[in-house]
Design a protein around this motif. Structure first.
Motif, short mmCIF file in Angstrom:
data_model
loop_
_atom_site.label_atom_id
_atom_site.label_comp_id
_atom_site.label_asym_id
_atom_site.label_seq_id
_atom_site.Cartn_x
_atom_site.Cartn_y
_atom_site.Cartn_z
N GLN A 117 0.31 -20.64 -71.57
CA GLN A 117 1.51 -20.45 -70.73
C GLN A 117 1.66 -18.96 -70.44
OE1 GLN A 117 2.51 -23.29 -69.73
NE2 GLN A 117 1.81 -24.61 -71.37
N ASP A 120 1.95 -15.14 -69.20
CA ASP A 120 2.89 -14.47 -68.31
C ASP A 120 2.31 -14.23 -66.92
OD1 ASP A 120 5.12 -14.27 -69.74
OD2 ASP A 120 5.10 -12.10 -69.99
N ALA A 152 0.43 -16.05 -65.15
CA ALA A 152 0.55 -17.25 -64.31
C ALA A 152 -0.41 -17.24 -63.14
CB ALA A 152 1.99 -17.41 -63.82
N GLN A 167 -0.27 -20.41 -61.15
CA GLN A 167 0.93 -20.55 -60.33
C GLN A 167 0.80 -19.72 -59.05
OE1 GLN A 167 4.50 -19.72 -62.46
NE2 GLN A 167 5.78 -19.65 -60.64
N THR A 206 5.12 -24.36 -61.06
CA THR A 206 6.26 -23.49 -61.22
C THR A 206 6.48 -23.22 -62.71
OG1 THR A 206 7.76 -25.38 -61.27
CG2 THR A 206 7.42 -24.32 -59.14
N THR A 207 7.28 -22.20 -62.98
CA THR A 207 7.62 -21.86 -64.36
C THR A 207 8.99 -22.42 -64.67
OG1 THR A 207 6.39 -19.80 -64.11
CG2 THR A 207 7.90 -19.94 -65.97
N ASN A 208 9.08 -23.21 -65.71
CA ASN A 208 10.40 -23.76 -66.02
C ASN A 208 11.17 -22.82 -66.96
OD1 ASN A 208 9.60 -24.21 -68.65
ND2 ASN A 208 9.41 -26.43 -68.44
N GLY A 259 9.56 -21.18 -69.83
CA GLY A 259 8.38 -20.35 -69.59
C GLY A 259 7.11 -21.16 -69.41
N LYS A 284 4.38 -23.36 -67.48
CA LYS A 284 3.85 -23.53 -66.14
C LYS A 284 3.58 -25.02 -65.93
CE LYS A 284 3.95 -19.09 -66.27
NZ LYS A 284 4.56 -18.96 -67.60
N ASP A 334 1.66 -28.88 -70.43
CA ASP A 334 3.03 -28.54 -70.07
C ASP A 334 3.93 -28.61 -71.31
OD1 ASP A 334 3.24 -31.20 -70.54
OD2 ASP A 334 4.04 -31.75 -68.59
#
Lengths: 163, 615, 428
Positions: free
Chosen positions: A55, A57, A59, A62, A71-73, A76, A78, A113
Motif C-alpha cells: 500500500q 505511498d 501509489a 493508482q 483510489t486510496t481509501n 491508505g 489502494k 486491499d
C-alpha cells in the motif's frame, strides 16, 4: 492511526495458510494461484518470504490508471474499483513491486486491499509472520525502507512521493 | 465438494490417458486418499500380482481435505502392492505436491502397466502428457526436480520423483516430492521405477471448494486453535520436530539400538533435537536453520538443516553446501541409533542422500544395522562389502553405504534388498528386524508393548504410523497407558488403527492426532464433503479400510503366522532401562486383537465382520 | 501564484492536482483542447468495444472534482503563447496571463500522405469524437482496414476485433509493434492474430484510398493489392502538439525541450507528458516516451517545481503492455539489449510464452514478455532500481521464469545466518 501489514519472513514456515485465506475471501474458493499474497520459498537458504502489496505511498498503480479505477481509501489502502477497471494492465507494469496482477478470467486487475480493513492473511497466519498493526511499529518501517529501495533509482518520481 | 470428482487413469504400457468420474458410492464408504485408493487397488489388482510387474498399479491419491485450509490439508498417498513386503502399501507424504494435484483438478491418478522406456508425466491442470524421460533417467530426485522446472519453465511446478535407487528397484526406494518430503515406506519408489516412470510433475491453478464454507471455516479454525494450544503440536513439534522424541524414547528404554541388540543408545543426546539446535564446535552454527511447514500445516514440524561445510562428508562437495530437509526422528534413529553412530553431521548428510536418491531412511538404516551385525559377527567380510569396514558406530561406513545404495552399486545392491532378504541370503534370518519383510521403526516393543502388536498387525509391514500407541503409552494422549504392560493394548491398537485409517483417508497429517481426536476432525470433513461424516461414520470407514487391506493381504498369501515379530524382540529381554528384563508380549495381545477385530483365530475376518462392514 | 496548465490529459490533470496539494492558495486554470471533460485516450479502445461508456473514460470520476479542488477548467485550445507578456491566447481570442505555465498539450495522430485520406469512412482513433464515428461505421462483419500495427494500432486492433468486424491490418514494418517487441515476439502476436481470423499484412504501405465496389472504400497497397473496407482506421503514429509554440521562443525539437526540472528554456514555463522530451532513464538522454505512467511522472515533477519545490527528474522508464486478443505482451527499458550484455531468453510459441531479459553486468536493463501476467511489474522494479542480481543472474539465464523469485530475493536479503525457528530450550 493507520494500520499496515507487517511481514517478518523469519517467522514464516511456508504453510500457505495466508494464500488460502486470501483466495477464500477474494475468490470464494481455496485457490492459491489467485491469492494476492504469495509465499516465496528460498529452499536452499531455509527462508520463506510472504509477499504482497505494501500500500505504498507512491501509489504507482493508482497514478498509472487511466480511468481512475484505483483510489486510496481512508485507511491508505489502494483499492481497485471493478466497475471502472477496463483491464488495460498499465498498473501491472507500473507497479515496481509487481503486486498488481491481471486476472484473465474477469478481465480486471487484482491487488491486495487488506480485505477492507481486516486482512484474512494476517488472521490466518499461525506464526505471526504476517501481522496487521499500527504503522508506527517497527516492521512497517522496514517495509518502507524496502519500498524506498525500489524508488532509489528515480526518486522522487512517484506522484505522491514525499517532497 | 471436497473431492474434485475426477480421476486420471494413465496406462503406461499403451500410453493412453483417460479421465473418469470418481466413484462416489465408494467415496461415501472409504472417504478418500488411503481408503478410497485402496478400494480401487483391491478392485483392480490381483493380490498375487508381481509388485514390480505390469499388473500392479500405482495410485497417487489426495483426500477431501487436501488443498483446503484445514490444518495439514496437503497430504497425498501412494497406494500400490509393495515390493518390500508383497502386502498392500500406502505411503503418505506432505510437502506441496498433493495440494497441487488437487488444484490441477484431480482426486487421484491411477498408473497402470509399464512404459517400454523411461517417461515422466506432466499434469498441468487438464493438460496431461506422458513425456520422454531419457534425459532424467539416472539422475537424482533433486536434479530431476530442477530439470523439469527448467524444461517447462515454471518454478511453481511440483515434482514427485524417484532417484537412481527406484530406477534400479532398490526394494525400499521411495517417492520424494518437493525435494525432501517422501512417500517413504514399503518400496513404492521401486514400483514407480518398475513402471519406468521417473517423475510426475504437477501444476494446478484451479480452486478447491467445500460443501459449506462458513461451517468449514469455523470447524478448521477451531481445529487450528486446538493444535496451537496443545503442548506437542503447538510447542514441541514446531521447535524440536519429531526429534523431540529422541531423548524421551531413549530414557523410556525403547530406542532400538545396534540392530535391536540394545534398547538404549548411549549417544542418543548427540543426535537429538537439542543437539541439532546447539551451535557446532566446528563453525559455531547450529545444524538446524529453521522449521518448515508442509502445505496448510499450522504445526510446522519439518526440519531445515545445513551441514557443516568442513565436515568430511561434504568438504569436497560444494553442491551440498546449502540448506535442505534435516533429520526427523525416524531417520535420526535409523541412521544413528540402529547403527550406533553419533555423528549428527554425517547423519544429516546421509539423510540428504536418502532424499536426493529417494530411499527410505528407516529401512535403509535398519538394513545397514543388520549388515553391521553380520559384519561384526564375521558372517560377511570386506570381500562382500567391497571394502567397507562395516562396524557399528562408523559414520564413514554409513556414508559409503548410502552412496552405494542410492546409486544401486556394489554392496549397495545387496543393502537394497532390505534386511530380510539380506540376512536370509547369508543364512541369518533372525538378524532381520522386520515384520512382513519391512524394517520396524524407532520404538522398541520391549519398552512400548503396544508397538509390538502395532508392528505385528500392520497391513503394510512393520510401521509406527498405522497405530501410534506411543501417543498413549508414552505421551498420555488421549490418555496414559503403561508402556510396559500388554493389558488393554489389543483394544488400544485396534482403536488407533481404525482412527488412523480414517485420518489417512481425509487429506490430513496423522501428527494432528497428538492434539486432535476424530471429534475435532469429523466436523472438518463433514463441512467439506457430502455424506454426513460423523465420528462414528469415520471410525466405521476406518475399520472397513483396515479389514479391506487385511483381506487383500490374506488373498496375497499372508497368514496369521506373518503377524509376528523378530525373535530377538520375543526372546532377548531388554538389557537396560525401565523395560529391563522384558520381552515383547505379542502372544498375550494377538488373540484378543483378532477377537476384537471379529477375525477368526487364523486372522481372517469372519463372514459376520465382512457383512457388518459391507465389504 | 497563478498556474496555467495547457492540456487536460493525464499530465495536465495530475499537475493541477499536485500543485493544489502543495500550494493550497495558488490559482490554477486547466485548459482542455477538446470540448470534453478531462478524459483518457487510453480508455477509448474499451469504449469502442463497449466495456465502458463515455463517462468511463473520464480521468476523474467524482462529480465536481475540479471545482472541489479549486481548479478552473475551461476549453481552449490555446493557439499561442506570449513569453514576454506571460500570457496565452485561446482559439476564441481570449487571453490569460500566468505566473507559471505547463505545456501538456499531448500529441496528435500523424496523417500520412495518402490519397483519399479525407474520404468519409477514414478515421484516426484518437479522440472521443473519433470513437463516436468509428462506432458508427464498424458494423459486425463489415470489412475494416487498420493502417498501422504499432502500439496504438494494436490496442485499436483489439477493440475492432472485439466489435466483430472483418479486420485487416496493414503495417509498414516487418512485424507488429516493432518499436516495442522484437521479431520473435512481434511474430508471435502476428500468428496469434491470424489464428483469430485477423489478416496481418506487413512490409506494406497504403498507396491510396478510393471508393470501392465490394465495399464503400478500397484500400490500394503499393504492391498492387486492393482491400475492401467499410472503414479505414489510421494509426501510423503521433507527433507532439507544438505547432502553437512557433515563434514563442520556447525551444522545441520533436517535442518541447526541458531540463531535468521539466522547465523549458523560458523560466517559469514547463512541459510534461507526450509533448515533452523528458529524460529516458535507460539512456540518460531526453527522449519522447509517450505513455501514461511517464506523463504522470513528468507532471508530478513539473508541478513540484512550479510550486517552488526544486525536484530533479532522473528519468522515466520506457515500458508498454499490450493485450492483443488475449495474448498479453509487455516491454521495459532497453529491451533490445546492449553490446557486451548478456541475455536470457525463453521461447515457447506453442504455449504463447516468451521472455527476453537483457543484462548489463549483473543488472537487468531491459525486458520483454509475452504471456506473462503475474508479478510483471517486478521487471520495472529490477530495472529501475538497478540492483545487482548476483547469483540470480545466472539462475535467470537458466530459467527466465524465475523473475519473481529473483526480485524478492534481491530486494529482501536474508538474515544473518543462524537458527530462525521457534525457541528451542537447550540443555544448560
Amino acid at each position: 492511526m493507520q494500520k499496515a501489514l507487517t511481514i517478518d519472513p523469519g517467522k514464516c514456515t511456508g504453510c500457505k495458510q495466508c494464500e488460502m485465506a486470501c483466495s477464500y475471501v477474494n475468490e470464494g474458493e481455496f485457490n492459491v494461484s489467485k491469492s494476492r499474497i504469495r509465499v516465496f520459498d528460498f529452499h536452499e537458504e531455509a527462508r520463506f518470504v510472504p509477499y504482497t502489496c505494501t500500500q505504498c505511498d507512491e501509489a504507482w498503480c493508482q497514478q498509472a490508471c487511466p480511468v481512475n479505477a484505483i483510489t486510496t481509501n481512508e485507511m491508505g489502502v489502494k483499492v481497485v474499483h471493478d466497475n471502472l477497471c477496463v483491464g488495460c494492465k498499465v498498473c501491472t507494469i507500473a507497479c515496481p513491486f509487481g503486486t498488481v496482477n491481471y486476472n484473465a478470467s474477469t478481465g480486471k486487475v487484482i491487488k491486495c486491499d487488506l480485505c477492507g480493513g481486516d486482512p484474512a492473511c494476517a488472521a490466518a497466519c499461525p506464526t505471526d509472520a504476517i501481522t496487521f498493526q499500527d504503522v508506527e511499529q517497527g516492521g512497517f518501517d522496514k517495509m518502507r525502507q524496502w519500498a524506498a529501495r525500489t524508488t532509489a533509482g528515480t526518486e522522487p518520481s512517484g506522484p505522491n512521493a514525499p517532497a | 465438494m471436497g473431492w474434485t470428482g475426477k480421476i486420471l487413469r494413465i496406462n503406461l504400457s499403451t500410453g493412453t490417458i483417460a479421465t473418469e468420474a470418481l466413484n462416489m458410492d465408494w467415496a461415501d464408504k472409504y472417504l478418500g486418499q488411503r481408503g478410497l485408493a485402496s478400494k480401487y487397488l483391491v478392485e483392480e489388482v490381483d493380490p498375487r500380482a508381481d509388485p514390480l510387474g505390469p499388473d500392479n498399479k500405482m495410485i497417487m491419491a489426495t483426500g477431501p481435505l487436501t488443498g483446503t485450509c484445514a490444518s495439514t490439508g496437503g497430504r497425498y498417498s501412494i497406494i500400490t502392492k509393495g515390493p518390500l513386503t508383497g502386502a498392500i502399501a500406502c505411503s503418505n507424504s506432505g510437502g506441496y505436491f498433493g495440494a497441487e494435484l488437487k488444484f490441477a483438478g484431480w482426486d487421484m491418478v491411477i498408473f497402470e502397466g509399464q512404459s517400454p522406456k523411461p517417461v515422466y508425466v506432466t499434469i498441468f491442470d487438464g493438460d496431461v502428457q506422458i513425456r520422454d524421460a531419457s534425459g532424467y533417467w539416472g539422475k537424482t530426485v533433486w536434479d530431476t526436480d530442477k530439470g523439469i522446472k527448467a524444461a517447462h519453465q515454471d518454478p511453481q511446478i511440483r515434482v514427485a520423483a524417484i532417484g537412481v535407487a527406484g530406477e534400479n528397484e532398490i526394494l525400499y526406494a521411495c517417492v520424494v516430492n518437493d525435494l525432501h518430503r517422501a512417500a517413504g515406506r514399503s518400496g513404492v519408489g521401486a514400483v514407480m521405477g518398475s513402471k519406468n516412470l521417473k517423475a510426475v510433475a504437477v501444476r494446478g491453478t484451479g480452486g478447491v471448494k467445500v460443501r459449506d464454507f462458513k461451517t468449514f471455516m469455523d470447524a478448521t479454525n477451531a481445529g487450528k486453535k486446538v493444535l496451537k494450544e496443545n503442548a506437542v503440536t503447538g510447542e514441541g513439534l514446531p521447535a524440536y520436530g519429531t526429534q523431540v522424541l529422541m531423548n524421551v524414547i531413549n530414557e523410556t528404554g525403547a530406542l532400538p539400538t545396534r540392530n535391536g541388540q540394545d534398547v538404549q543408545f548411549e549417544s542418543a543426546n548427540d543426535i537429538s533435537a537439542e543437539a541439532m539446535a546447539t551451535p557446532r564446535r566446528s563453525d559455531g552454527k547450529p545444524n538446524l536453520l529453521t522449521n518448515q511447514a508442509c502445505f496448510g500445516c499450522t504445526i510446522a514440524c519439518g526440519r531445515i538443516s545445513k551441514i557443516d561445510e568442513t565436515h568430511f562428508t561434504i568438504q569436497n562437495k560444494p553442491e551440498y553446501w546449502h540448506a535442505s530437509g534435516g533429520l526427523e526422528y525416524e531417520a535420526a534413529w535409523a541412521l544413528g541409533s540402529a547403527t550406533g553412530i553419533n555423528d549428527l553431521e554425517a547423519l544429516t548428510y546421509v539423510n540428504f542422500i536418502c532424499n536426493e536418491q529417494a530411499i527410505d531412511p528407516i529401512s535403509f538404516g535398519a538394513t545397514v544395522g543388520a549388515a553391521m551385525e553380520l559384519y561384526e559377527t564375521g558372517v560377511i567380510d570386506d570381500a562382500v562389502t567391497g571394502g567397507i569396514k562395516l562396524n557399528f558406530g562408523s559414520a564413514e561406513a554409513l556414508v559409503a553405504c548410502v552412496e552405494a545404495t542410492g546409486k544401486a552399486e556394489g554392496f549397495g545392491k545387496e543393502l537394497g534388498l532390505g534386511s530380510k532378504r539380506l540376512t536370509e541370503k547369508y543364512g541369518k534370518p533372525e538378524l532381520s528386524m522386520t515384520v512382513k519383510g519391512q524394517e520396524f521403526p524407532a520404538y522398541d516393543p520391549r519398552g512400548i508393548q503396544g508397538m509390538g502388536l502395532t508392528y505385528a498387525t500392520s497391513n503394510r509391514g512393520a510401521c509406527h504410523l498405522r497405530s501410534y500407541t506411543v501417543s498413549s503409552e508414552i505421551l498420555g494422549i488421549p490418555e496414559k497407558t503403561d508402556p510396559l504392560t500388554t493389558d488393554g493394548k489389543a483394544g488400544l491398537v485396534k482403536a488407533f488403527q481404525d482412527a488412523t485409517a480414517a485420518v489417512d483417508s481425509s487429506g490430513l497429517c496423522v501428527f494432528t492426532t497428538f492434539a486432535w481426536t476424530l471429534e475435532d476432525i469429523a466436523p472438518q470433513v463433514d463441512a467439506a464433503c457430502e455424506g454426513n461424516w460423523t465420528v462414528d461414520k469415520m471410525l466405521e470407514a476406518g475399520e472397513r479400510i483396515w479389514n479391506m487391506e487385511r483381506m487383500f493381504n490374506n488373498n496375497a498369501g499372508f497368514t496369521a503366522e506373518d503377524d509376528n515379530l523378530p525373535k530377538r524382540l520375543l526372546k532377548d529381554a531388554a538389557k537396560t532401562g525401565p523395560a529391563k528384563g522384558l520381552v515383547a508380549g505379542l502372544d498375550k495381545m494377538l488373540p484378543e486383537y483378532y477377537e476384537l477385530r471379529g477375525w477368526t483365530p487364523d486372522g481372517v475376518p469372519t463372514s459376520e465382520t465382512v457383512a457388518r462392514l459391507a465389504l | 501564484m497563478y498556474h496555467v496548465i495547457l492540456g487536460a490529459g493525464p499530465a495536465g490533470v495530475t499537475a493541477a492536482e499536485t500543485i493544489r496539494k502543495h500550494a493550497p492558495d495558488a490559482e490554477i486554470t486547466l485548459i482542455g483542447g477538446e470540448g470534453e471533460p478531462p478524459y483518457s485516450r487510453m480508455a477509448i479502445p474499451y469504449l469502442l468495444e463497449g466495456k465502458i461508456g463515455e463517462d468511463g473514460t473520464h480521468l476523474r470520476q467524482e462529480d465536481g472534482h475540479y471545482e472541489t479542488l479549486g481548479i478552473a477548467y475551461r476549453h481552449g485550445p490555446v493557439i499561442s503563447v506570449d513569453t514576454g507578456a506571460r500570457s496565452v491566447t485561446c482559439a476564441d481570442g481570449s487571453t490569460l496571463g500566468f505566473d507559471t505555465l505547463l505545456i501538456a498539450t499531448g500529441a496528435t495522430p500523424i496523417r500520412p500522405p495518402i490519397e483519399g485520406l479525407d474520404s468519409p469512412g477514414v478515421h484516426t482513433c484518437w479522440t472521443l469524437e473519433d470513437a463516436r464515428r468509428i462506432t458508427e461505421h464498424a458494423q459486425k462483419g463489415e470489412p475494416v482496414v487498420l493502417v498501422g500495427a504499432g502500439f496504438i494500432g494494436c490496442i485499436i486492433l483489439e477493440s475492432l476485433a472485439k466489435m466483430g468486424v472483418d479486420l485487416t491490418v496493414v503495417e509498414r514494418g516487418d512485424r507488429m509493434v516493432p518499436r516495442m517487441l522484437d521479431e520473435t515476439a512481434g511474430n508471435m502476436l502476428r500468428h496469434w492474430c491470424e489464428g483469430q481470423d485477423v489478416r496481418v499484412i506487413t512490409e506494406a504501405e497504403v498507396d491510396a484510398i478510393r471508393s470501392g465496389d465490394r465495399a464503400a472504400l478500397a484500400v490500394h497497397l503499393k504492391d498492387g493489392q486492393t482491400l475492401p473496407a467499410a472503414l479505414v482506421v489510421i494509426a501510423t503514429g503521433v507527433r507532439s502538439n507544438i505547432g502553437f509554440l512557433d515563434g514563442s521562443g520556447i525551444e522545441t525539437g520533436a517535442g518541447v525541450k526541458v531540463d531535468p526540472y521539466h522547465e523549458t528554456n523560458v523560466p517559469g514555463i514547463y512541459a510534461a507528458g507526450d509533448v515533452a522530451e523528458g529524460i529516458n532513464l535507460s539512456t540518460g538522454h531526453n527522449d519522447m516516451l509517450a505513455i501514461q505512467p511517464v506523463a504522470v511522472e513528468h507532471a508530478y515533477i513539473a508541478a513540484l517545481n512550479m510550486c517552488g519545490i526544486a525536484t530533479e527528474h532522473r528519468g522515466s522508464l520506457n515500458m508498454n503492455v499490450l493485450d492483443t486478443l488475449g495474448l498479453i505482451s509487455s516491454s521495459f527499458g532497453t529491451w533490445e539489449g546492449v553490446e557486451g550484455g548478456d541475455r536470457a531468453v525463453l521461447t515457447d510459441e506453442a504455449a504463447g510464452r516468451y521472455i527476453r531479459l537483457e543484462f548489463e553486468g549483473d543488472r537487468l536493463i531491459g525486458a520483454q514478455t509475452v504471456g506473462l501476467t503475474d508479478h510483471v511489474g517486478m521487471l520495472r522494479g529490477l530495472i529501475q532500481t538497478g540492483l545487482p542480481l548476483g547469483a540470480w543472474k545466472n539462475k535467470l539465464i537458466d530459467s527466465p521464469t524465475r523473475i519473481a523469485e529473483a526480485y524478492v530475493a534481491v530486494m529482501q536479503q536474508g538474515p544473518v545466518s543462524g537458527y530462525t525457528g521457534p525457541k528451542v530450550a537447550l540443555p544448560a
